[in-house]
Scaffold this motif. Structure first.
Motif, mmCIF file in Angstrom:
data_model
loop_
_atom_site.group_PDB
_atom_site.id
_atom_site.type_symbol
_atom_site.label_atom_id
_atom_site.label_comp_id
_atom_site.label_asym_id
_atom_site.label_seq_id
_atom_site.Cartn_x
_atom_site.Cartn_y
_atom_site.Cartn_z
ATOM 1 N N LEU A 8 0.850 -1.200 0.000
ATOM 2 C CA LEU A 8 0.000 0.000 0.000
ATOM 3 C C LEU A 8 0.886 1.251 0.000
ATOM 4 C CD1 LEU A 8 -2.692 -1.033 2.679
ATOM 5 C CD2 LEU A 8 -2.974 -1.034 0.194
ATOM 6 N N PRO A 9 1.587 1.505 -1.108
ATOM 7 C CA PRO A 9 2.580 2.597 -1.134
ATOM 8 C C PRO A 9 1.988 3.996 -1.018
ATOM 9 C CG PRO A 9 2.262 1.678 -3.332
ATOM 10 C CD PRO A 9 1.517 0.791 -2.388
ATOM 11 N N ASP A 10 0.696 4.155 -1.319
ATOM 12 C CA ASP A 10 0.078 5.476 -1.274
ATOM 13 C C ASP A 10 -0.556 5.808 0.083
ATOM 14 O OD1 ASP A 10 0.770 5.961 -3.914
ATOM 15 O OD2 ASP A 10 -1.077 5.063 -4.685
ATOM 16 N N VAL A 11 -0.436 4.881 1.033
ATOM 17 C CA VAL A 11 -1.028 5.101 2.359
ATOM 18 C C VAL A 11 0.092 5.296 3.384
ATOM 19 C CG1 VAL A 11 -2.508 4.129 4.161
ATOM 20 C CG2 VAL A 11 -3.000 3.649 1.754
ATOM 21 N N PRO A 12 0.050 6.365 4.185
ATOM 22 C CA PRO A 12 1.081 6.562 5.213
ATOM 23 C C PRO A 12 1.117 5.384 6.193
ATOM 24 C CG PRO A 12 -0.265 8.540 4.969
ATOM 25 C CD PRO A 12 -0.936 7.460 4.179
ATOM 26 N N GLN A 13 2.322 4.920 6.493
ATOM 27 C CA GLN A 13 2.517 3.831 7.460
ATOM 28 C C GLN A 13 3.205 4.432 8.682
ATOM 29 O OE1 GLN A 13 2.143 0.274 6.274
ATOM 30 N NE2 GLN A 13 1.285 1.069 4.374
ATOM 31 N N VAL A 14 2.736 4.048 9.867
ATOM 32 C CA VAL A 14 3.240 4.660 11.099
ATOM 33 C C VAL A 14 3.611 3.587 12.116
ATOM 34 C CG1 VAL A 14 2.702 6.246 13.002
ATOM 35 C CG2 VAL A 14 1.766 6.686 10.704
ATOM 36 N N PHE A 15 4.799 3.728 12.723
ATOM 37 C CA PHE A 15 5.196 2.885 13.854
ATOM 38 C C PHE A 15 4.673 3.529 15.135
ATOM 39 C CE2 PHE A 15 9.138 1.541 11.334
ATOM 40 C CZ PHE A 15 8.702 0.232 11.147
ATOM 41 N N VAL A 16 3.963 2.758 15.956
ATOM 42 C CA VAL A 16 3.538 3.219 17.283
ATOM 43 C C VAL A 16 4.178 2.282 18.311
ATOM 44 C CG1 VAL A 16 1.595 3.670 18.813
ATOM 45 C CG2 VAL A 16 1.378 4.129 16.357
ATOM 46 N N PHE A 17 4.924 2.859 19.249
ATOM 47 C CA PHE A 17 5.780 2.073 20.128
ATOM 48 C C PHE A 17 5.159 1.871 21.510
ATOM 49 C CE2 PHE A 17 8.299 4.269 16.987
ATOM 50 C CZ PHE A 17 9.094 3.246 16.480
ATOM 51 N N ASP A 18 5.181 0.611 21.953
ATOM 52 C CA ASP A 18 4.658 0.260 23.278
ATOM 53 C C ASP A 18 5.448 0.937 24.401
ATOM 54 O OD1 ASP A 18 2.418 -1.207 23.004
ATOM 55 O OD2 ASP A 18 3.277 -3.112 23.621
ATOM 56 N N SER A 19 6.717 1.233 24.140
ATOM 57 C CA SER A 19 7.591 1.773 25.184
ATOM 58 C C SER A 19 7.527 3.295 25.279
ATOM 59 C CB SER A 19 9.038 1.351 24.914
ATOM 60 O OG SER A 19 9.424 1.723 23.602
ATOM 61 N N SER A 20 6.903 3.958 24.295
ATOM 62 C CA SER A 20 6.953 5.425 24.253
ATOM 63 C C SER A 20 6.356 6.091 25.488
ATOM 64 C CB SER A 20 6.225 5.932 22.999
ATOM 65 O OG SER A 20 6.918 5.587 21.834
ATOM 66 N N PHE A 21 5.216 5.584 25.948
ATOM 67 C CA PHE A 21 4.535 6.200 27.088
ATOM 68 C C PHE A 21 5.450 6.257 28.310
ATOM 69 C CE2 PHE A 21 1.299 5.656 30.637
ATOM 70 C CZ PHE A 21 0.872 6.974 30.614
ATOM 71 N N PHE A 22 6.268 5.220 28.494
ATOM 72 C CA PHE A 22 7.106 5.141 29.690
ATOM 73 C C PHE A 22 8.459 5.829 29.514
ATOM 74 C CE2 PHE A 22 4.319 1.332 30.224
ATOM 75 C CZ PHE A 22 3.581 1.865 31.271
ATOM 76 N N PHE A 23 8.649 6.465 28.365
ATOM 77 C CA PHE A 23 9.860 7.274 28.182
ATOM 78 C C PHE A 23 9.860 8.459 29.145
ATOM 79 C CE2 PHE A 23 12.859 10.017 25.854
ATOM 80 C CZ PHE A 23 13.843 9.085 25.574
ATOM 81 N N GLN A 24 8.654 8.787 29.657
ATOM 82 C CA GLN A 24 8.506 9.921 30.588
ATOM 83 C C GLN A 24 8.822 9.558 32.039
ATOM 84 O OE1 GLN A 24 4.546 11.995 29.714
ATOM 85 N NE2 GLN A 24 4.224 9.991 28.772
ATOM 86 N N LEU A 25 9.132 8.302 32.309
ATOM 87 C CA LEU A 25 9.366 7.902 33.697
ATOM 88 C C LEU A 25 10.429 8.766 34.373
ATOM 89 C CD1 LEU A 25 9.453 3.984 33.535
ATOM 90 C CD2 LEU A 25 7.683 5.396 34.593
ATOM 91 N N PRO A 26 10.248 9.067 35.659
ATOM 92 C CA PRO A 26 11.305 9.767 36.396
ATOM 93 C C PRO A 26 12.577 8.925 36.415
ATOM 94 C CG PRO A 26 9.274 9.622 37.695
ATOM 95 C CD PRO A 26 9.086 8.752 36.507
ATOM 96 N N LYS A 27 13.707 9.590 36.499
ATOM 97 C CA LYS A 27 15.005 8.898 36.468
ATOM 98 C C LYS A 27 15.101 7.828 37.558
ATOM 99 C CE LYS A 27 17.550 11.232 33.337
ATOM 100 N NZ LYS A 27 18.232 10.605 32.189
ATOM 101 N N GLU A 28 14.557 8.139 38.733
ATOM 102 C CA GLU A 28 14.676 7.181 39.836
ATOM 103 C C GLU A 28 13.878 5.905 39.573
ATOM 104 O OE1 GLU A 28 11.646 10.369 41.279
ATOM 105 O OE2 GLU A 28 13.475 10.265 40.050
ATOM 106 N N ALA A 29 12.884 5.991 38.679
ATOM 107 C CA ALA A 29 12.095 4.817 38.338
ATOM 108 C C ALA A 29 12.667 4.061 37.135
ATOM 109 C CB ALA A 29 10.650 5.216 38.040
ATOM 110 N N SER A 30 13.315 4.781 36.233
ATOM 111 C CA SER A 30 13.806 4.150 35.002
ATOM 112 C C SER A 30 15.249 3.654 35.107
ATOM 113 C CB SER A 30 13.717 5.134 33.834
ATOM 114 O OG SER A 30 14.584 6.230 34.017
#
Length: 409
Positions: free
Chosen positions: A138-160
């Motif tokens: 489907l070359p005419d349709v935008p393809q997007v990666f959505v990452f399971d880990s993205s939400f937790f990229f915001q974790l505080p340093k002490e937690a990550s």
């Protein structure tokens, strides 16, 4: 015309898919491709308007499987040419430190997703392959990666941050990345509306418990901790995974059982958890065994609940209180016994179930705690496909992602 997104979840030998209506949030059609690359016949299942269509034939690779999926849409509906498809969203387990947000699929991002397979070997490779194939189909349709880990990229340093040698941790990108982030973010965003409390300042714990299981602590919808770590192995007891375990068990088994790294990986990720303790990874089988008087199953369920309650206590202390506890995913949504056992252990802290509401089966978001419970307990069905669809559609509409990648036909 309706606007839709085709959501793809590619596994090592399987593909799950769903066509999502962005306006209603409903799945218009869905399906499953199984046993890709295996010596036996593969299996296709396509569901649309209540009708199930199944097919068995050899499936040599993901390209062959996805081509057939597009054929199933054409044959049984809805036709993707007239379905208003605006994007294809690809679920990816591990975005590491590279992808804190979704990304357009191109040669560069596909390469980076493949590189991150060292952190999620069972997932990232097939997910990158699925995106490559769909991009060609489907070359005419935008393809997007959505990452399971993205939400937790915001974790505080002490937690990550792990208390590991700093140089080693930095060199090999070792930190808590978490998983199931798409689900945790989705549930966290809808909880305030379900329980009738403002999102600002709301202290909540989300329990995503299915075959894979994870917990998150959130304040104002922002994650402050999660149970999965560098990989999805850490944390709660799961269908086939150990969850938390003393790392020295690895040294012990290398020295005494002479197991290889690959054998240990399989043992910890596939042959442990409920499966390792009882022979079954499905909680329904655990309950059946318990009803038959099986002591191994009784112990497995006790360990499972013990671990969940421990995380709830930890997160409540870290947040300085708890307003809402939410159960989601296969076990969380459907297993009243597990919910009851968890909540009864929390009774000394003012958690009180409405037993009738807990025992009532429903696919609707609902509160199952008693009116005088100090913590609101909810059951909310997760909808990772809708979350992925919305994120994918937003990037498709913009025509670019936050990394400077631009979609061009």
């Amino acid at each position: 015309m309706a606007k839709t997104v085709l959501v793809i979840n590619s596994g090592s030998s399987s593909i799950k898919y769903q066509l999502v209506d962005l306006e209603s949030g409903e799945g218009l059609a869905s399906g499953l491709v199984e046993k890709i690359g295996e010596p036996t016949d593969g299996h296709y299942k396509h569901e649309y308007q209540g009708a199930k269509h199944e097919l068995n034939e050899p499936i040599h690779d993901h390209e062959e499987g996805l081509k057939r999926v597009l054929g199933l849409f054409e044959e049984y509906g809805p036709n993707l040419n007239t379905a208003g498809i605006v994007a294809v969203g690809h679920r990816v387990v591990q975005g590491g430190a590279v992808f804190p947000k979704p990304a357009l699929v191109n040669d560069k991002t596909i390469g980076k997703v493949k590189d991150l397979a060292v952190l999620a070997p069972l997932h990232n490779g097939p997910e990158a392959t699925g995106a490559e194939v769909m991009r060609a189909l489907l070359p005419d349709v935008p393809q997007v990666f959505v990452f399971d880990s993205s939400f937790f990229f915001q974790l505080p340093k002490e937690a990550s941050t792990y208390a590991l040698n700093k140089d080693i941790a930095e060199k090999y990108h070792i930190r808590r990345y978490g998983a199931h982030g798409t689900s945790h973010e989705f549930i966290g965003s809808v909880v305030p509306g379900v329980v009738g409390k403002p999102a600002e300042g709301l202290k909540q714990i989300v329990l995503h418990i299915g075959n894979g299981a994870s917990a998150s602590a959130q304040i104002s919808g922002v994650p402050v901790d999660t149970s999965m770590g560098l990989t999805p192995l850490e944390g709660l007891v799961m269908g086939g995974r150990t969850g938390d375990i003393d790392p020295a068990v690895v040294f012990h088994l290398i020295r005494n059982a002479h197991l290889t790294v690959d054998e240990l990986d399989t043992l910890f990720n596939k042959r442990s958890g409920l499966t390792g303790m009882t022979g079954f990874g499905d909680m329904r089988e655990i309950h059946r065994l318990i009803a038959e008087g099986n002591e191994d199953a009784k112990l497995a369920l006790a360990v499972y609940v013990h671990r969940i309650v421990g995380y709830i206590g930890n997160y409540t202390a870290q947040m300085g209180g708890l307003d809402v506890l939410t159960f989601t995913a296969g076990v969380g949504e459907n297993d009243e016994i597990v919910r009851r056992m968890v909540c009864h252990k929390l009774a000394p802290f003012g958690v009180k179930l409405d037993e009738q509401k807990n025992d009532t089966r429903s696919k609707e978001p609902r509160i199952i705690s008693a009116p005088d419970s100090k913590v609101t307990v909810a059951v909310i069905p997760t909808n990772e496909e809708l979350a992925i669809a919305r994120k994918s559609a937003a990037i498709a509409a913009e025509g670019k992602d936050t990394y400077g990648n631009v979609f061009s036909r």
